[in-house]
Design a protein around this motif. Structure first.
Motif, PDB file in Angstrom:
ATOM      1  N   ALA A 116      -4.161 -10.368  11.851  1.00  0.00           N
ATOM      2  CA  ALA A 116      -4.875 -11.655  11.389  1.00  0.00           C
ATOM      3  C   ALA A 116      -4.077 -12.514  10.515  1.00  0.00           C
ATOM      4  N   TYR A 117      -2.778 -11.880   9.824  1.00  0.00           N
ATOM      5  CA  TYR A 117      -1.943 -12.654   8.898  1.00  0.00           C
ATOM      6  C   TYR A 117      -0.920 -12.701   9.681  1.00  0.00           C
ATOM      7  N   GLY A 118      -0.712 -12.801  10.874  1.00  0.00           N
ATOM      8  CA  GLY A 118       0.366 -13.173  11.871  1.00  0.00           C
ATOM      9  C   GLY A 118       1.484 -12.132  11.935  1.00  0.00           C
ATOM     10  N   LEU A 119       1.402 -10.962  11.810  1.00  0.00           N
ATOM     11  CA  LEU A 119       2.415 -10.025  11.882  1.00  0.00           C
ATOM     12  C   LEU A 119       2.683  -9.792  13.377  1.00  0.00           C
ATOM     13  N   ASN A 120       3.858  -9.367  13.730  1.00  0.00           N
ATOM     14  CA  ASN A 120       4.256  -8.985  15.219  1.00  0.00           C
ATOM     15  C   ASN A 120       3.597  -7.536  15.619  1.00  0.00           C
ATOM     16  N   PRO A 121       3.425  -7.122  16.858  1.00  0.00           N
ATOM     17  CA  PRO A 121       2.981  -6.087  17.432  1.00  0.00           C
ATOM     18  C   PRO A 121       3.693  -4.870  16.621  1.00  0.00           C
ATOM     19  N   GLU A 122       4.827  -4.945  16.675  1.00  0.00           N
ATOM     20  CA  GLU A 122       5.578  -3.565  16.011  1.00  0.00           C
ATOM     21  C   GLU A 122       5.149  -3.285  14.709  1.00  0.00           C
ATOM     22  N   ALA A 123       5.294  -4.464  14.049  1.00  0.00           N
ATOM     23  CA  ALA A 123       4.842  -4.346  12.401  1.00  0.00           C
ATOM     24  C   ALA A 123       3.316  -4.095  12.371  1.00  0.00           C
ATOM     25  N   ALA A 124       2.424  -4.446  13.098  1.00  0.00           N
ATOM     26  CA  ALA A 124       1.279  -4.327  13.061  1.00  0.00           C
ATOM     27  C   ALA A 124       0.697  -2.962  13.495  1.00  0.00           C
ATOM     28  N   THR A 125       1.432  -2.313  14.248  1.00  0.00           N
ATOM     29  CA  THR A 125       1.095  -0.905  14.680  1.00  0.00           C
ATOM     30  C   THR A 125       1.664  -0.068  13.497  1.00  0.00           C
ATOM     31  N   THR A 126       2.750  -0.232  12.985  1.00  0.00           N
ATOM     32  CA  THR A 126       3.508   0.480  11.966  1.00  0.00           C
ATOM     33  C   THR A 126       2.501   0.437  10.704  1.00  0.00           C
ATOM     34  N   LEU A 127       1.783  -0.961  10.493  1.00  0.00           N
ATOM     35  CA  LEU A 127       1.117  -0.867   9.250  1.00  0.00           C
ATOM     36  C   LEU A 127      -0.345  -0.274   9.609  1.00  0.00           C
ATOM     37  N   GLY A 128      -0.746  -0.364  10.647  1.00  0.00           N
ATOM     38  CA  GLY A 128      -1.835   0.246  10.931  1.00  0.00           C
ATOM     39  C   GLY A 128      -1.789   1.781  10.858  1.00  0.00           C
ATOM     40  N   PHE A 129      -0.669   2.413  11.275  1.00  0.00           N
ATOM     41  CA  PHE A 129      -0.165   3.790  11.127  1.00  0.00           C
ATOM     42  C   PHE A 129      -0.206   4.142   9.632  1.00  0.00           C
ATOM     43  N   ALA A 130       0.396   3.284   8.891  1.00  0.00           N
ATOM     44  CA  ALA A 130       0.682   3.645   7.676  1.00  0.00           C
ATOM     45  C   ALA A 130      -0.605   3.708   6.757  1.00  0.00           C
ATOM     46  N   THR A 131      -1.588   2.492   7.253  1.00  0.00           N
ATOM     47  CA  THR A 131      -3.113   2.538   6.481  1.00  0.00           C
ATOM     48  C   THR A 131      -3.889   3.916   6.694  1.00  0.00           C
ATOM     49  N   ALA A 132      -3.454   4.530   8.041  1.00  0.00           N
ATOM     50  CA  ALA A 132      -4.474   5.578   8.375  1.00  0.00           C
ATOM     51  C   ALA A 132      -3.794   6.973   7.511  1.00  0.00           C
ATOM     52  N   VAL A 133      -2.680   6.919   7.534  1.00  0.00           N
ATOM     53  CA  VAL A 133      -1.975   8.251   6.831  1.00  0.00           C
ATOM     54  C   VAL A 133      -1.836   8.213   5.312  1.00  0.00           C
ATOM     55  N   GLY A 134      -1.810   7.124   4.895  1.00  0.00           N
ATOM     56  CA  GLY A 134      -1.254   6.462   3.504  1.00  0.00           C
ATOM     57  C   GLY A 134      -1.933   7.267   2.344  1.00  0.00           C
ATOM     58  N   GLY A 135      -3.354   7.190   2.682  1.00  0.00           N
ATOM     59  CA  GLY A 135      -4.267   7.951   1.387  1.00  0.00           C
ATOM     60  C   GLY A 135      -4.089   9.530   1.667  1.00  0.00           C
ATOM     61  N   GLY A 136      -3.938   9.990   2.758  1.00  0.00           N
ATOM     62  CA  GLY A 136      -3.891  11.512   2.788  1.00  0.00           C
ATOM     63  C   GLY A 136      -2.516  11.826   2.130  1.00  0.00           C
ATOM     64  N   ILE A 137      -1.492  11.110   2.289  1.00  0.00           N
ATOM     65  CA  ILE A 137      -0.127  11.489   1.731  1.00  0.00           C
ATOM     66  C   ILE A 137      -0.405  11.455   0.077  1.00  0.00           C
ATOM     67  N   VAL A 138      -0.803  10.265  -0.303  1.00  0.00           N
ATOM     68  CA  VAL A 138      -1.192  10.263  -1.698  1.00  0.00           C
ATOM     69  C   VAL A 138      -2.035  11.343  -2.389  1.00  0.00           C
ATOM     70  N   SER A 139      -3.095  11.732  -1.642  1.00  0.00           N
ATOM     71  CA  SER A 139      -3.701  12.814  -2.284  1.00  0.00           C
ATOM     72  C   SER A 139      -3.258  14.280  -2.236  1.00  0.00           C
ATOM     73  N   SER A 140      -2.468  14.379  -1.033  1.00  0.00           N
ATOM     74  CA  SER A 140      -1.674  15.706  -1.179  1.00  0.00           C
ATOM     75  C   SER A 140      -0.844  15.795  -2.115  1.00  0.00           C
ATOM     76  N   VAL A 141       0.035  14.701  -2.398  1.00  0.00           N
ATOM     77  CA  VAL A 141       0.995  14.742  -3.636  1.00  0.00           C
ATOM     78  C   VAL A 141       0.468  14.954  -4.762  1.00  0.00           C
ATOM     79  N   LEU A 142      -0.803  14.231  -5.170  1.00  0.00           N
ATOM     80  CA  LEU A 142      -1.752  14.643  -6.387  1.00  0.00           C
ATOM     81  C   LEU A 142      -1.990  16.031  -6.434  1.00  0.00           C
ATOM     82  N   ALA A 143      -2.441  16.662  -5.451  1.00  0.00           N
ATOM     83  CA  ALA A 143      -2.990  17.989  -5.264  1.00  0.00           C
ATOM     84  C   ALA A 143      -1.878  19.025  -5.342  1.00  0.00           C
TER      85      ALA A 143
END
Length: 270
Positions: A116-143
Motif C-alpha cells: 500500500a505504501y509503494g514497496l516492491n515485491p521483494e521488500a514487501a515480502t521481507t517486511l511481511g516476514f519481519a512483521t510476523a517474527v519480530g514480536g517473538g524475537i523481542v519477547s524471547s530476548v526479554l525473557a
C-alpha cells in the motif's frame, strides 16, 4: 472491493486478531518464566506490537500502536486474562495455536501494508516476514531465551511466515489480492505451521557442523613424553622414587612407599 478496501477493513480486523493472539502466547511465556503481572503484560505488549512497530518504522509512518487505542489495549487484556486464568495456563498446546494464527495473520498484513505504501515485491515480502517474527524475537530476548526463529530443535517457524508474505506478493502481482484472498494466504501460513507442530517438521541443519571431522583422515595422537619422576621420603628417611601415573591410576604396588611400621629387631623410640 478495491485494494484500499482490503487495507481499510480486512487488514484492521486481521491486525487486531493477530495482536491478541500474539499477546496470549507472549503472556504465557511470562507466566512460565514466573513474571509478576507487570512483567506478563509487558511481554504481551512486546510480542503483540513489536512486529507492527518495526514495520511502520521501516515504512516511515507513525506506528498504529500509538494512534489506535484498540491496538494498545488488546495485549493488556490478553495478558491479564492469561495471568488470572489458571485453567488456561494448563493448555500449553493452545498457545502454540495462538502463535501460529498470529504468525499467519501478521505475515499477510505486513506485506499488504508494504504494498500500500509503494514497496516492491521483494521488500514487501521481507517486511511481511519481519512483521510476523519480530514480536517473538523481542519477547524471547526479554525473557532471556533463544528466539524460536533461530532454534533448530523447534518446528517450522520461519517458512510459514515466508509462505504467507510470499503468497501476498504473488496475489498482488496477478492483481488478485482482495478481501477473500488475503485471509486465504493467512490461512495457508497458519495451516503449514499447525502441520509442522503436529508432524514435527523441521528445517535441515548443516551435517558438517554436527560432525566436524566427517571426511577427514584420522591424525594419530603424538606419543606422550615420559612422565616426570618424583620422589618422597618414608618415615625412615629413605627416598622412594615414584612414577607419576598417566591416566590417574595408582602406581604399581612395588613403587608404593613403605609403611611406617618399625623394622624387626628395632625398638620403637619412646
Amino acid at each position: 472491493m478495491s485494494f484500499e478496501g482490503v487495507l481499510g477493513i480486512v487488514q484492521y480486523v486481521m491486525n487486531l486478531v493477530g495482536i491478541l493472539a500474539f499477546a496470549l502466547s507472549g503472556a504465557f511465556l511470562g507466566v512460565r518464566k514466573d513474571f509478576d503481572v507487570f512483567g506478563v503484560v509487558m511481554l504481551a505488549e512486546a510480542v503483540g506490537l513489536g512486529g507492527g512497530v518495526f514495520r511502520d518504522l521501516v515504512i516511515g509512518v507513525r506506528p498504529v500502536a500509538f494512534s489506535d487505542p484498540g491496538y494498545f489495549c488488546a495485549p493488556i487484556v490478553g495478558g491479564l486474562v492469561v495471568f488470572h486464568s489458571a485453567r488456561l495456563q494448563h493448555h500449553a498446546r493452545a498457545f502454540d495455536l495462538f502463535d501460529a494464527a498470529a504468525l499467519g495473520l501478521f505475515s499477510v498484513t505486513g506485506a499488504t501494508k508494504a504494498f500500500a505504501y509503494g514497496l516492491n515485491p521483494e521488500a514487501a515480502t521481507t517486511l511481511g516476514f519481519a512483521t510476523a517474527v519480530g514480536g517473538g524475537i523481542v519477547s524471547s530476548v526479554l525473557a532471556m531465551e533463544l528466539p524460536p526463529l533461530l532454534r533448530a530443535d523447534r518446528d517450522l517457524y520461519a517458512l510459514p511466515a515466508l509462505v504467507g508474505a510470499g503468497g501476498v506478493a504473488v496475489l498482488h502481482h496477478f492483481q488478485l489480492l482482495n478481501e477473500w484472498t488475503a485471509p486465504a494466504a493467512a490461512a495457508l501460513a497458519f495451516g503449514l505451521r499447525v502441520l509442522a507442530l503436529r508432524r514435527n517438521w523441521r528445517t535441515s541443519r548443516s551435517r558438517f557442523w554436527r560432525n566436524p571431522f566427517a571426511g577427514m583422515r584420522h591424525v594419530p595422537e603424538p606419543p606422550r613424553p615420559e612422565a616426570d619422576l618424583g620422589h618422597m621420603e618414608d618415615s625412615d628417611h629413605h627416598t622412594v622414587l615414584l612414577r607419576r601415573p598417566r591416566t590417574g591410576q595408582l602406581p604399581p604396588p612395588h613403587h608404593l612407599p613403605r609403611t611406617t611400621q618399625p623394622r624387626p629387631g628395632r625398638t620403637t623410640p619412646r
